[in-house]
Design a protein around this motif. Structure first.
Motif, PDB file in Angstrom:
ATOM      1  N   VAL A   1     -57.054-141.402  16.102  1.00  0.00           N
ATOM      2  CA  VAL A   1     -57.561-141.147  14.757  1.00  0.00           C
ATOM      3  C   VAL A   1     -56.803-139.946  14.194  1.00  0.00           C
ATOM      4  O   VAL A   1     -56.632-138.935  14.892  1.00  0.00           O
ATOM      5  CB  VAL A   1     -59.071-140.840  14.763  1.00  0.00           C
TER       6      VAL A   1
ATOM      7  N   SER B   1     -54.662-135.129  14.828  1.00  0.00           N
ATOM      8  CA  SER B   1     -55.060-136.414  15.399  1.00  0.00           C
ATOM      9  C   SER B   1     -55.543-136.226  16.824  1.00  0.00           C
ATOM     10  O   SER B   1     -55.144-135.273  17.513  1.00  0.00           O
ATOM     11  CB  SER B   1     -53.884-137.403  15.373  1.00  0.00           C
TER      12      SER B   1
ATOM     13  N   PHE C   1     -56.243-137.320  10.716  1.00  0.00           N
ATOM     14  CA  PHE C   1     -56.656-136.807   9.418  1.00  0.00           C
ATOM     15  C   PHE C   1     -55.485-136.002   8.838  1.00  0.00           C
ATOM     16  O   PHE C   1     -54.882-135.191   9.544  1.00  0.00           O
ATOM     17  CB  PHE C   1     -57.887-135.906   9.555  1.00  0.00           C
TER      18      PHE C   1
ATOM     19  N   VAL D   1     -57.035-140.761   6.047  1.00  0.00           N
ATOM     20  CA  VAL D   1     -57.646-141.047   7.347  1.00  0.00           C
ATOM     21  C   VAL D   1     -56.964-142.297   7.903  1.00  0.00           C
ATOM     22  O   VAL D   1     -56.809-143.295   7.192  1.00  0.00           O
ATOM     23  CB  VAL D   1     -59.162-141.283   7.238  1.00  0.00           C
TER      24      VAL D   1
ATOM     25  N   TYR E   1     -56.022-136.802   0.463  1.00  0.00           N
ATOM     26  CA  TYR E   1     -56.826-136.913   1.678  1.00  0.00           C
ATOM     27  C   TYR E   1     -56.502-138.255   2.339  1.00  0.00           C
ATOM     28  O   TYR E   1     -56.490-139.294   1.672  1.00  0.00           O
ATOM     29  CB  TYR E   1     -58.316-136.832   1.366  1.00  0.00           C
TER      30      TYR E   1
END
Length: 817
Positions: A809, A266, A811, A782, A780
């Motif tokens: 953000v 992140s 991932f 986000v 996966y």
């Protein structure tokens, strides 16, 4: 007859080994061979295992049904799919007894084959006649933990792997818990539980004390995805944890998934970066196990604060304005490795571990933002090798033992050598003396040995005894490059602790109880300054030893299948820690005269959970009472160069209550809220005066007043939405909102000083939101987050401002095989 047989087996085993004990080395090798041979033979040739499933009348799995082998202590609870597996069962015809709350008891005869796993057909069980209306539903590990007699709240972390928040911040969602931070990422934090804070609350990782892990491996640095759940004990602790906690403990339970990989990264505001890698591999045939947990954190922490501006030429404050922090960078990283064997005849697990962690921290302020530094640095390094071993049915059926041993080497460095004075604009002027606070370039070496041994014995399926002993020895040495001849640094300081606990557990379907006692011992070697500020001022080495006895009990009863009542009492002691007695070499001052604090703690509570079609409600309410003596409190000196320090406060009494409610509708909506009120008051009416004004007994000026610098009213709320198969198959879109609120409180005693001059931590509320999208069943992920949405000025501690609005953000990639 059953108990006489077990005692006879143990006596015979000891008799067989007694002649060998005259030769110690031979005895050890023979003992190891005996254990290995005994179990290999008994488990592989004379015993077998069974596995199967328990279902209801509709063929749906039944969780938490107890499957017992009649006449033995063998038994297991079914999992969320109704499955059970029991090993070490004597070969031949055996009777299985299946029981559980709201279930009609059932007996099933099974022929157990030696050396193999016997498959048992599905066992169908009915609801009892008196509880026909009760639906038997599955329970998570978190729910099972909550049903114990202890006052415990459980944070199920599995649903929070996609957040960028630290474990510490997540714990703020539990009633009675406050995690107070000095600033941004990597800043010092204080964990508060029921008004008790700091070292009064103990931390564990899978039951292993974290006291010796160092500052770089803590709740603020390790990744959220490392944990499966977090158990927060609010008062009485299980004996096997073996801690000297005064007000509770936090036990981080790591993930036990056999084969998985979880990686995340992140980035966000203030140049903040966080990475984590967690994984495990277990070979089902050989039992070989390898586990890895790693993390890395970095942040400039250059957020804006509203700070006092000082004219360096005059030394006077001219105004206050918004400025950026400029010396607050933080870097940390760490790895935890464990490898070894599991499910062997000589060990349920035998694991060798190693922890390495390191952090570098720029120090921007002192105890408040009135002191601003431009070149002060701290750093720590930790290396901790360890060994863990556990074995059930050791020598005789029902006897279990476990052992944990570790050596910890933690080095802490402090550099403060600049001959400068800074203000919040980043301006500086030269000083005549080196050091912005105190001239130092020091290295503090902490070396600690820790051993935790636990033995438990199942008397029968409803009773067990547990004996636990934990030993820790910490030795501190200090060397300062700028003051190598300092006499105080030449005196080694040492702290030894021994804590022995004995507990008795009684457990039935509708109630369980724990009764226990603990023996505490502390011995220390340090130094004191005598006749300070006189011509006779001198350093002298001092030694001390203290022994105390604690005791308590916890009880729970299911009034109704969904309504649980709890009550617990403990006379607890908490021994001072090395950092409290010896200081940190920078802001925190030393106090070798600290005494163990003690407290009589009472917790009462009610828990109710009900599912009506697609709606699930979970409600908890509880009350606390604490009567503490020699309470160790962290104080702040409000000078031009503020410092902190610990001191004993005679008597402190706490009354409080807490409540929480959680609601879920299908898999679409979840919401919850909690509130905590805790009133800590000074109950020391008189005190002895030993000062320059003369000796005698005087009345305590703050008697009856609320203890300052401790939050007394706060709460949290959250709402989340989840949309399945949004945009594509096997996907999930989530939206979460959380509110954190706290009532303002005084920094010092409210009854002292004029009203206009009293310092307060203001009332405040912060709002966080996040939007997440998971694909291919969570493979996966986000996540977008915004913290402190309203960009408010937030403070956990007086004049130590936390970050404003921030965006992140994240991932994440996860696989399981």
């Amino acid at each position: 007859m059953y108990y006489f047989t077990k005692v006879s087996m143990l006596t015979n085993a000891i008799a067989r080994l007694r002649p060998l004990m005259q030769h110690k080395h031979l005895f050890v090798w023979c003992l190891c061979f005996f254990i290995f041979n005994q179990y290999s033979f008994s488990q592989n040739n004379r015993a077998g295992a069974i596995e199967g499933r328990v279902v209801d009348e509709r063929s749906q799995p039944v969780e938490t049904a107890l499957v017992q082998v009649k006449g033995t202590t063998k038994g297991e609870y079914t999992n969320d799919k109704g499955y059970y597996r029991i090993s070490g069962i004597p070969a031949g015809n055996q009777t299985l007894v299946i029981t559980g709350m709201g279930l009609k008891e059932k007996n099933v005869t099974v022929n157990v084959a030696a050396g193999t796993i016997t498959k048992v057909s599905d066992i169908e069980i009915e609801n009892s006649v008196s509880l026909k209306e009760v639906a038997v539903i599955g329970k998570s590990e978190a729910r099972k933990q909550q049903e114990l007699a202890y006052a415990v709240s459980v944070l199920d972390v599995k649903e929070m792997y996609n957040t960028t928040a630290s474990l510490g911040k997540l714990l703020n969602n539990i009633s009675s818990v406050r995690v107070r931070e000095d600033g941004g990422v990597g800043s010092n934090y204080t964990f508060s539980l029921n008004g008790f804070s700091g070292n009064q609350v103990k931390f564990f990782l899978d039951g292993v004390p974290m006291d010796n892990f160092g500052s770089s491996f803590n709740l603020g640095s390790i990744s959220t995805s490392m944990a499966d759940r977090i158990d927060v004990y609010k008062g009485v602790l299980p004996v096997n944890l073996g801690a000297d906690a005064l007000g509770g403990a936090v036990n981080i339970i790591t993930r036990k998934t056999a084969n998985y990989l979880d990686a995340s990264y992140s980035f966000g505001s203030f140049n903040t970066h966080k990475a984590a890698l967690n994984g495990a591999y277990t070979d089902a045939k050989t039992g070989f196990t390898f586990r890895l947990n790693g993390f890395f954190n970095y942040s400039d922490n250059d957020y804006k604060v509203y700070a006092p501006i000082v004219d360096l030429s005059t030394g006077k404050q001219v105004d206050e304005r918004w400025v950026k922090r400029f010396n607050d960078g933080y870097r940390s990283g760490g790895v935890r490795l464990e490898t070894g064997l599991t499910d062997k005849s000589y060990a349920d697990y035998l694991l060798f571990g190693f922890i390495w962690s390191k952090d570098d921290n720029d120090v921007q302020t002192g105890a408040t933002m009135d002191a601003v530094y431009g070149g002060v640095k701290t750093k720590s390094e930790s290396m901790i090798p360890s060994l863990r071993w556990k074995k059930d049915d050791l020598f005789v059926e029902g006897l279990s033992a476990s052992l944990y041993g570790a050596y910890s080497s933690v080095n802490t460095f402090t550099v403060d050598t600049l001959a400068r004075k800074y203000n919040w604009l980043g301006e500086w002027v030269p000083k005549s003396a080196h050091g912005e606070r105190s001239n130092t370039d020091s290295k503090i070496k902490n070396h600690e040995w820790t051993v935790n041994a636990n033995v438990s014995y199942m008397i029968d399926l409803h009773q067990s005894l547990t004996l636990n002993h934990i030993f820790s020895s910490t030795e501190r040495k200090i060397h300062d490059k700028v003051d190598p001849d300092n006499e105080s640094n030449k005196i080694p300081q040492k702290l030894n602790k021994n804590i022995t606990g004995l507990g008795w557990l009684i457990k039935y379907d509708r109630w369980n109880a724990n009764v226990f006692a603990k023996l505490y011992n502390l011995s220390s070697d340090s130094y004191k300054i005598f006749d300070q500020f006189t011509d006779d001022e001198r350093l002298e080495k001092v030694s001390d030893s203290k022994t105390e006895l604690g005791y308590g009990a916890a009880f729970t009863y299911f009034i109704l299948p969904k309504l649980q009542a709890k009550v617990s009492y403990e006379h607890a002691y908490r021994l001072p820690e090395s950092n409290e007695m010896f200081g940190d070499g920078l802001v925190q001052q030393r106090n070798p005269d600290l005494k163990p604090e003690q407290s009589d703690n009472v917790n009462i509570g009610l828990t109710f959970e009900q599912t009506i079609q697609d709606h699930t409600f979970h409600i908890e309410a509880g009350g606390i009472y604490r009567n503490a003596k020699d309470f160790i409190r962290k104080g702040v000196s409000l000078t031009s160069n503020p410092t902190t320090g610990y001191e004993n406060l005679g008597k402190v009494r706490t009354f409080g209550f807490e409540g929480s409610i959680d609601y879920r509708w299908k898999n679409l909506l979840h919401a919850g809220a909690n509130i905590t009120y805790q009133n800590l008051k000074d109950r020391q009416r008189f005190e002895k005066n030993d000062g320059y004004t003369g000796d005698g007994i005087i009345e305590h000026l703050t008697y009856g007043e609320r203890i300052p610098n401790v939050p007394y009213l706060f709460g949290n709320a959250l709402v989340g939405l989840s949309f399945q198969n949004f945009g594509m198959k096997d996907s999930e879109l989530t939206f979460d909102y959380s509110l954190n609120w706290i009532k303002g409180y005084y920094l010092s005693f409210s009854g002292l000083g004029a009203g206009a001059s009293k310092k307060i931590i203001p009332s405040q509320a912060s709002h966080d939101i996040s939007l997440g999208y998971a694909m291919e069943k969570g493979k996966y992920n986000v996540i977008l987050e915004c913290t402190n949405l309203g960009d408010r000025k937030l403070y956990d501690n007086y004049r130590l401002q936390k970050p404003g609005r921030a965006f992140n953000v994240k991932f994440r990639y996860y696989i399981n095989w």
